[in-house]
Each structure stands twice: as structure tokens, then as C-alpha cells.
Write a protein that holds these residues in place. Structure first.
Motif, PDB file in Angstrom:
ATOM      1  N   VAL A 121       0.850  -1.189   0.000  1.00 25.49           N
ATOM      2  CA  VAL A 121       0.000   0.000   0.000  1.00 25.49           C
ATOM      3  C   VAL A 121       0.886   1.238   0.000  1.00 25.49           C
ATOM      4  N   GLY A 122       0.552   2.183  -0.879  1.00 23.99           N
ATOM      5  CA  GLY A 122       1.290   3.433  -0.957  1.00 23.99           C
ATOM      6  C   GLY A 122       0.501   4.552  -0.312  1.00 23.99           C
ATOM      7  N   THR A 123       1.201   5.410   0.425  1.00 23.07           N
ATOM      8  CA  THR A 123       0.552   6.560   1.056  1.00 23.07           C
ATOM      9  C   THR A 123       1.411   7.798   0.873  1.00 23.07           C
ATOM     10  N   ASP A 124       0.746   8.927   0.683  1.00 21.60           N
ATOM     11  CA  ASP A 124       1.451  10.207   0.567  1.00 21.60           C
ATOM     12  C   ASP A 124       1.302  11.031   1.846  1.00 21.60           C
ATOM     13  N   ILE A 208      -1.653  -4.285  -5.072  1.00 20.26           N
ATOM     14  CA  ILE A 208      -1.247  -2.920  -4.728  1.00 20.26           C
ATOM     15  C   ILE A 208      -2.497  -2.130  -4.343  1.00 20.26           C
ATOM     16  N   VAL A 209      -2.426  -1.396  -3.233  1.00 17.49           N
ATOM     17  CA  VAL A 209      -3.552  -0.597  -2.744  1.00 17.49           C
ATOM     18  C   VAL A 209      -3.157   0.875  -2.775  1.00 17.49           C
ATOM     19  N   VAL A 230       0.121   3.542 -12.064  1.00 23.07           N
ATOM     20  CA  VAL A 230       0.339   2.260 -11.391  1.00 23.07           C
ATOM     21  C   VAL A 230      -0.632   1.221 -11.950  1.00 23.07           C
ATOM     22  N   ILE A 231      -1.894   1.606 -12.121  1.00 23.23           N
ATOM     23  CA  ILE A 231      -2.877   0.689 -12.698  1.00 23.23           C
ATOM     24  C   ILE A 231      -2.445   0.258 -14.095  1.00 23.23           C
ATOM     25  N   VAL A 238      -4.825  -3.986  -8.764  1.00 23.69           N
ATOM     26  CA  VAL A 238      -4.657  -2.717  -8.034  1.00 23.69           C
ATOM     27  C   VAL A 238      -6.002  -2.328  -7.440  1.00 23.69           C
ATOM     28  N   LEU A 239      -6.040  -2.133  -6.129  1.00 21.61           N
ATOM     29  CA  LEU A 239      -7.260  -1.721  -5.442  1.00 21.61           C
ATOM     30  C   LEU A 239      -7.205  -0.217  -5.218  1.00 21.61           C
TER      31      LEU A 239
END
Length: 244
Positions: A121-124, A208-209, A230-231, A238-239
Motif C-alpha cells: 500500500v502506498g501513502t502520501d 497494490i492498494v 500504477v494501474i 490494483v485496489l
């Protein structure tokens, strides 16, 4: 444990259908046959499933309408294989479904398997980034899979912003570990979409979230470029976690 609704949308061309009604009928019969086969497979797997065949001018509108009708919590759509250049961006129909859907959306490339290795999971550091991580934590717990929480610092980013990113992933890693999850945290630097795809490949993560920045009106169709790329570039599902 959720109910599954499998939908197929047959594009409607009023002029064409009027000129060739037998062909339109054959398409409907074939579509219903495919759906019946999928429903049988789902029920054999112990899944509560039903199927819907509809005609419509715009597939994305019909898909979103069905999701609203059944109060879906997750909408799953496929992604066709495309050339390398086209893989940088999503198709227009996929973008519209993700933007307009009343729930989270999972985009699944052709030949992709159900996740069985782990989640990334990616976060900004934003509120929506936190939502994406919390969704990933919930999913990792349900699937009993390891989780990697990542943030990517772009070149030229301030030291304060980098520190905030590190603190964010460490905080969220702590929340995941409190739930008993196997969780890693990483801070990378570079192009966010490229870094996330590289992490997924390196750590063998096969889901991948990410968060979407769509809101209302036209802005709902404007996903963040990171999520979109990313998608387009991912070999795994990818969610996209929506702010709904």
C-alpha cells in the motif's frame, strides 16, 4: 463471505440493432450463456452469486448503476493487455468506472491471479492515504497476508515533508502490527509510480492498494496520475480506495 454479482454489459447501437436484430439476439444469448457458466462456477466454490445481463450505450454508466443498485462495497473490473506506451495510462472506460463508482474499485490485469503473496500500500501522508492503508490492513488481516507500507519522496522534497512521510509509515506500521499483521515499512525516493511498481516486484507483492483523489462532478474523473500509471503498469491487481 460477501455476495457476488456478475454483470455483463452488451453495447447498444440502436441503428445497428434495428438493422440486424438476429445478430443482437445471438449476442445476448451467448452473453447469458457465459454468465450462467460463471454463476455455476461461483456456486460450486460456495459463493452466493447472481448474474445480470444488460444492454447500454455506455458500459461504464451501466456498471456504476449496477454497483449503486446493489450497494456494492467493491467493484472488480478487468484490464486488457496493451502496448508499452498505452500501459502508462488507463483506458477511458476504466477511468470513468473508477472515477464514478460509489465504492472501492479493483482493476485486474489479464492472467493475474488472486493475491497470495502479500499486499503493498502506498501513502502520501494525506487523509486519503491513511484510508488506503487502513483498507489494506483490513484486507491483509482477512487474507492472512504480509503487508508492506510505502511512501515515496520525490526529488526536491523538503526535509520536513520527508520526515512527515517517514513518521506516517512508521505510525501506520505500528497500527498494523498491533493487529498481529506481518508488516514492513519503507521510504523510497524517485518517481512514485515507478518506485511502487519496483517495490511490488522486489518484495513479491501481488496486490497494490492506493487512494484516488476523485471527489465530485468532473473532478471524480480526474484520478491522480500516480494511481492511474500504477494501474496501467502493474502486472497484479490494483485496489483503488475511494473517498466516498
Amino acid at each position: 463471505g460477501a455476495r457476488l454479482v456478475v454483470a455483463r454489459i452488451i453495447p447498444t447501437d440502436t441503428q445497428h440493432d434495428a438493422l440486424a436484430p438476429p445478430r443482437s439476439h445471438e449476442t445476448s444469448v451467448a452473453g447469458q450463456g457465459d454468465l450462467d457458466g460463471l454463476e455455476k462456477r461461483a456456486r460450486e466454490a460456495g459463493v452466493d452469486a447472481s448474474v445480470i445481463l444488460r444492454h447500454g450505450v455506455d458500459r461504464h454508466q451501466e456498471i456504476v448503476a449496477i454497483a449503486q443498485e446493489f450497494k456494492a462495497g467493491l467493484l472488480v473490473i478487468g484490464r486488457r493487455e496493451r502496448g508499452e506506451l498505452a500501459r502508462l495510462m488507463m483506458g477511458d472506460a476504466t477511468r470513468k468506472v473508477v472515477g464514478l463508482a460509489p465504492c472501492n474499485v479493483m482493476v485486474v490485469p489479464r492472467e493475474a491471479q488472486a493475491p497470495h503473496r502479500g499486499l503493498l500500500v502506498g501513502t502520501d501522508g494525506s487523509g486519503l492515504g491513511d484510508q488506503a492503508v487502513l483498507a489494506a490492513i483490513e484486507l491483509a488481516g482477512c487474507c492472512d497476508l504480509p503487508l508492506t507500507i510505502a511512501t515515496v519522496a520525490v526529488p526536491g522534497q523538503s526535509d520536513d515533508r520527508r520526515k512527515e512521510g517517514v513518521e506516517t509509515v512508521q505510525r501506520l506500521q505500528g497500527e498494523a502490527r498491533e493487529r498481529g499483521l506481518r508488516t514492513d515499512a519503507t521510504t523510497e525516493e524517485g518517481c512514485p509510480e515507478r518506485a511502487l511498481l519496483d517495490i511490488a516486484h522486489r518484495d513479491r507483492r501481488d496486490l497494490i492498494v492506493l487512494g484516488s483523489h476523485g471527489r465530485t462532478g468532473l473532478n471524480r474523473l480526474l484520478m491522480g496520475s500516480v494511481s492511474e500509471r500504477v494501474i496501467g503498469g502493474a502486472d497484479c491487481p490494483v485496489l483503488v480506495v475511494k473517498d466516498v
